[in-house]
Motif scaffolding. Structure first.
Motif, short mmCIF file in Angstrom:
data_model
loop_
_atom_site.label_atom_id
_atom_site.label_comp_id
_atom_site.label_asym_id
_atom_site.label_seq_id
_atom_site.Cartn_x
_atom_site.Cartn_y
_atom_site.Cartn_z
N ARG A 1 77.89 33.86 -12.85
CA ARG A 1 76.82 32.85 -12.75
C ARG A 1 75.45 33.41 -13.09
O ARG A 1 74.62 32.72 -13.67
CB ARG A 1 76.80 32.28 -11.31
CG ARG A 1 78.04 31.50 -10.90
CD ARG A 1 78.29 30.32 -11.85
NE ARG A 1 79.49 29.58 -11.47
CZ ARG A 1 80.71 29.89 -11.90
NH1 ARG A 1 80.90 30.91 -12.71
NH2 ARG A 1 81.75 29.16 -11.54
N ARG A 2 75.20 34.66 -12.74
CA ARG A 2 73.86 35.22 -12.92
C ARG A 2 73.67 35.91 -14.27
O ARG A 2 72.56 35.92 -14.81
CB ARG A 2 73.56 36.22 -11.80
CG ARG A 2 73.55 35.60 -10.41
CD ARG A 2 73.12 36.64 -9.40
NE ARG A 2 71.74 37.04 -9.61
CZ ARG A 2 71.24 38.23 -9.30
NH1 ARG A 2 72.05 39.15 -8.79
NH2 ARG A 2 69.97 38.51 -9.52
N HIS A 3 74.72 36.52 -14.80
CA HIS A 3 74.56 37.35 -16.00
C HIS A 3 75.62 37.03 -17.04
O HIS A 3 76.12 37.92 -17.73
CB HIS A 3 74.64 38.83 -15.61
CG HIS A 3 73.70 39.23 -14.52
ND1 HIS A 3 72.33 39.29 -14.69
CD2 HIS A 3 73.93 39.56 -13.21
CE1 HIS A 3 71.75 39.66 -13.56
NE2 HIS A 3 72.71 39.83 -12.64
N ARG A 4 75.92 35.77 -17.20
CA ARG A 4 76.98 35.37 -18.12
C ARG A 4 76.67 35.78 -19.56
O ARG A 4 77.57 36.14 -20.32
CB ARG A 4 77.16 33.85 -18.03
CG ARG A 4 78.35 33.32 -18.82
CD ARG A 4 78.53 31.82 -18.61
NE ARG A 4 79.70 31.32 -19.29
CZ ARG A 4 80.94 31.39 -18.82
NH1 ARG A 4 81.16 31.93 -17.64
NH2 ARG A 4 81.97 30.92 -19.53
N TRP B 1 79.28 46.77 -14.22
CA TRP B 1 78.34 47.44 -13.30
C TRP B 1 78.46 48.96 -13.45
O TRP B 1 79.37 49.48 -14.09
CB TRP B 1 78.66 47.08 -11.85
CG TRP B 1 78.38 45.65 -11.50
CD1 TRP B 1 77.49 44.79 -12.10
CD2 TRP B 1 79.00 44.90 -10.45
NE1 TRP B 1 77.50 43.57 -11.50
CE2 TRP B 1 78.42 43.60 -10.47
CE3 TRP B 1 79.97 45.19 -9.50
CZ2 TRP B 1 78.79 42.61 -9.57
CZ3 TRP B 1 80.33 44.22 -8.60
CH2 TRP B 1 79.75 42.94 -8.63
N VAL C 1 79.74 35.77 -8.81
CA VAL C 1 78.28 35.90 -8.88
C VAL C 1 77.86 36.50 -10.21
O VAL C 1 76.87 36.07 -10.83
CB VAL C 1 77.76 36.75 -7.71
CG1 VAL C 1 76.26 36.96 -7.79
CG2 VAL C 1 78.11 36.10 -6.38
N LEU C 2 78.60 37.50 -10.67
CA LEU C 2 78.29 38.12 -11.96
C LEU C 2 78.34 37.08 -13.08
O LEU C 2 77.45 37.04 -13.95
CB LEU C 2 79.28 39.24 -12.24
CG LEU C 2 79.16 39.95 -13.59
CD1 LEU C 2 77.85 40.73 -13.65
CD2 LEU C 2 80.35 40.89 -13.82
N ARG D 1 83.67 36.70 -19.55
CA ARG D 1 83.22 35.32 -19.35
C ARG D 1 84.39 34.40 -19.03
O ARG D 1 84.27 33.49 -18.21
CB ARG D 1 82.47 34.83 -20.59
CG ARG D 1 81.07 35.38 -20.72
CD ARG D 1 80.24 34.54 -21.68
NE ARG D 1 80.76 34.62 -23.04
CZ ARG D 1 80.37 35.52 -23.94
NH1 ARG D 1 79.47 36.44 -23.60
NH2 ARG D 1 80.87 35.53 -25.15
N VAL E 1 74.94 39.61 -5.45
CA VAL E 1 73.54 39.19 -5.58
C VAL E 1 72.64 40.38 -5.89
O VAL E 1 71.63 40.25 -6.59
CB VAL E 1 73.09 38.47 -4.29
CG1 VAL E 1 71.61 38.17 -4.32
CG2 VAL E 1 73.90 37.20 -4.08
N VAL F 1 73.30 44.57 -10.61
CA VAL F 1 72.88 44.14 -11.95
C VAL F 1 73.69 44.90 -12.98
O VAL F 1 73.93 46.12 -12.83
CB VAL F 1 71.37 44.43 -12.15
CG1 VAL F 1 70.92 44.00 -13.55
CG2 VAL F 1 70.54 43.74 -11.08
#
Length: 527
Positions: free
Chosen positions: A149-152, A102, A146-147, A160, A201, A204
């Motif tokens: 799951r959303r942006h693997r 981030w 969350v990171l 990862r 959430v 990004v």
């Protein structure tokens, strides 16, 4: 790790140029945490009083003494080296990944939101004094989940792996272990974890928005912090409510902060405090002292100064004391005593009220820490909203008189209770009714005489006293009623003669002996 181009590889896989891509926010937080720990450890072990002194999460001080800033400072305090070491190890490992993925401003906003959510949740659901950055660490873990799951797809292999399938079960296991352990602030851990999930959430990775304007990042990070501050403000406000506590035995009703709890206190049988054992403790204690005679409370106030606020009494010698001085409580005249006592963190203020109520004197004692002046407002409100209602014995006497109408004994008990609790005018009617039902009861006639005297109806009281002596010529209480008649008429010598007669009937009565000595000193002054 290095990339094929020879640059430094940060955890999200982005090639970079050495020092620029180090996790400076994470390293800065870790250094500050260790620095604060070294500073506090140099002053001694971090026991409960030390935690309170340094800025731990202390619910009463935050909601009652105006110190909400403890929501922040508590995140930078730790009990011992293993405590800070474990928290910083997790924060360094997970924070490195998040700060690399981030933008630094987003990551800093996550830390702030997690820290506030940690202490807010602890404030709402945990009463204990709490410190530590573990909630911030849990917040980072929540953001990492969350990171992942959303942006693997845009994460480095290292990131990862850290955000893999096993991280969530691991976190849940640690939460469960904390929940089943003693001395763990599970509410704070859960609050920080949920804050991390929530913040994740909206955040990004910088890879997906390489050209994002700086103002957009500022608005996003500022929005996260603003929402967290709003939630913290609501939490403090929600815990700042008051309740009314009623003691039916003594008839004392007092408004107090919602978090105060009942417990033992050396200043009275009815006692409540803010729950702190030492530094920061504030308390209220009440007791009704049976003096046997109506008075103004001054002897009790002076006895409190002379026997309680000395070594061997309360065990504390007051630094300063003042009073007794006139005051008002519940619209009634009272006497007030002020004192300052030595405490664990400086002076403890004490304010005691002595409120006469018939044969009783209410002793109401408030204490609060001088180190936290905001508590003076709390005590002022408690005093202003304190009420003295009917005690249980009086309510029970009323009920018995209603349940058994036409019986002398319940009416006698009701009249006696009314007179003893400062309602002599109301006591006359039931006592007169009891005398009509049971004319030979000398005790009822004596109580009636006393009710008349205490209501200011001297001649009627003297007639009742004479009738009591007719029915009980050899009873000391009847002769004592005559003593009261003479005193009410201002004839001290006549009162002394009657008292001597009563003493001949009851020579072992210590109360009559003390009364005779006091009256004799008045009639025949010493040299």
């Amino acid at each position: 790790m290095t990339s094929p181009s020879g640059g430094t590889l940060v955890p999200d896989g982005t090639p970079g140029g050495g020092w620029k891509h180090l996790p400076w926010v994470t390293l800065g937080v870790v250094l500050v945490q260790f620095g604060v720990y070294a500073w506090t450890a140099a002053a001694g072990p971090l026991d409960v009083d030390a935690m309170v002194r340094w800025g731990a999460k202390v619910g009463p001080l935050m909601t009652e003494a105006g110190q909400p800033w403890r929501l922040v400072t508590a995140n930078f305090l730790h009990r011992d080296l293993p405590h800070v070491g474990l928290n910083m190890l997790v924060l360094l490992a997970v924070g490195w990944v998040l700060e690399g993925a981030w933008r630094r401003l987003d990551y800093a906003a996550l830390l702030v939101a997690s820290g506030l959510a940690t202490m807010t949740a602890s404030l709402i659901w945990a009463e204990e004094v709490s410190v530590g950055a573990s909630g911030m660490a849990y917040g980072c873990v929540g953001g990492l989940i969350v990171l992942g799951r959303r942006h693997r797809a845009v994460l480095s292999p290292l990131a990862r792996r850290m955000a893999g399938e096993g991280v969530l079960p691991t976190v849940l296991v640690f939460l469960w272990m904390g929940w089943t352990s003693v001395g763990v602030d599970n509410a704070g851990h859960l609050g920080g974890f949920l804050a991390g999930l929530w913040a994740g959430v909206f955040l990004v990775p910088r890879k997906l928005t390489p050209q994002e304007p700086r103002r957009v990042g500022l608005l996003r990070a500022g929005g996260l912090v603003l929402v967290a501050c709003g939630g913290a403000a609501l939490g403090v406000w929600g815990r700042s409510t008051w309740r009314v506590e009623r003691d039916g035995v003594f008839g004392v009703s007092v408004s107090m902060p919602q978090g105060w709890r009942q417990g033992a206190d050396r200043f009275g049988r009815v006692a409540f405090s803010n729950g702190l054992p030492g530094l920061g403790r504030a308390s209220f204690a009440a007791e009704a002292l049976d003096m046997g005679e109506p008075g103004d409370g001054e002897p009790q106030a002076r006895r409190f100064l002379e026997t309680v606020l000395v070594p061997g009494g309360a065990g504390e010698l007051p630094v300063r004391s003042q009073g007794p001085e006139p005051a008002r409580v519940n619209g009634q005249r009272a006497l007030r005593v002020r004192a300052e006592l030595p405490g664990p963190g400086g002076l403890t203020h004490l304010m005691a009220f002595f409120v006469p109520q018939g044969d009783f004197v209410y002793q109401l004692v408030f204490t609060w820490p001088g180190a936290f002046p905001g508590y003076a407002r709390v005590v002022e409100r408690m005093v202003a909203e304190l009420r003295l209602d009917e005690p249980a014995v009086l309510r029970e006497a009323r009920a018995r008189a209603l349940l058994v109408p036409g019986a002398g004994e319940p009416l006698h008990a009701l009249g006696t209770a009314l007179r003893r609790w400062g309602r002599p005018a109301q006591a006359v009617a039931p006592l007169e009714a009891a005398v009509k039902l049971s004319p030979a009861w000398v005790g009822t006639r004596v109580e009636l005489a006393r009710a008349f005297f205490e209501s200011g109806r001297v001649e009627e009281g003297c007639r009742a006293a004479e009738e009591a002596q007719v029915y009980g010529p050899t009873e000391a209480i009847a002769l004592e009623a005559g003593v009261r008649c003479e005193l009410a008429r201002g004839d001290a010598e006549g009162a002394l003669r009657r008292l001597e007669a009563a003493r001949r009937i009851a020579p072992l009565d210590s109360r009559l002996r003390a009364a005779e000595a006091a009256l004799r000193a008045t009639v025949v002054p010493g040299p």
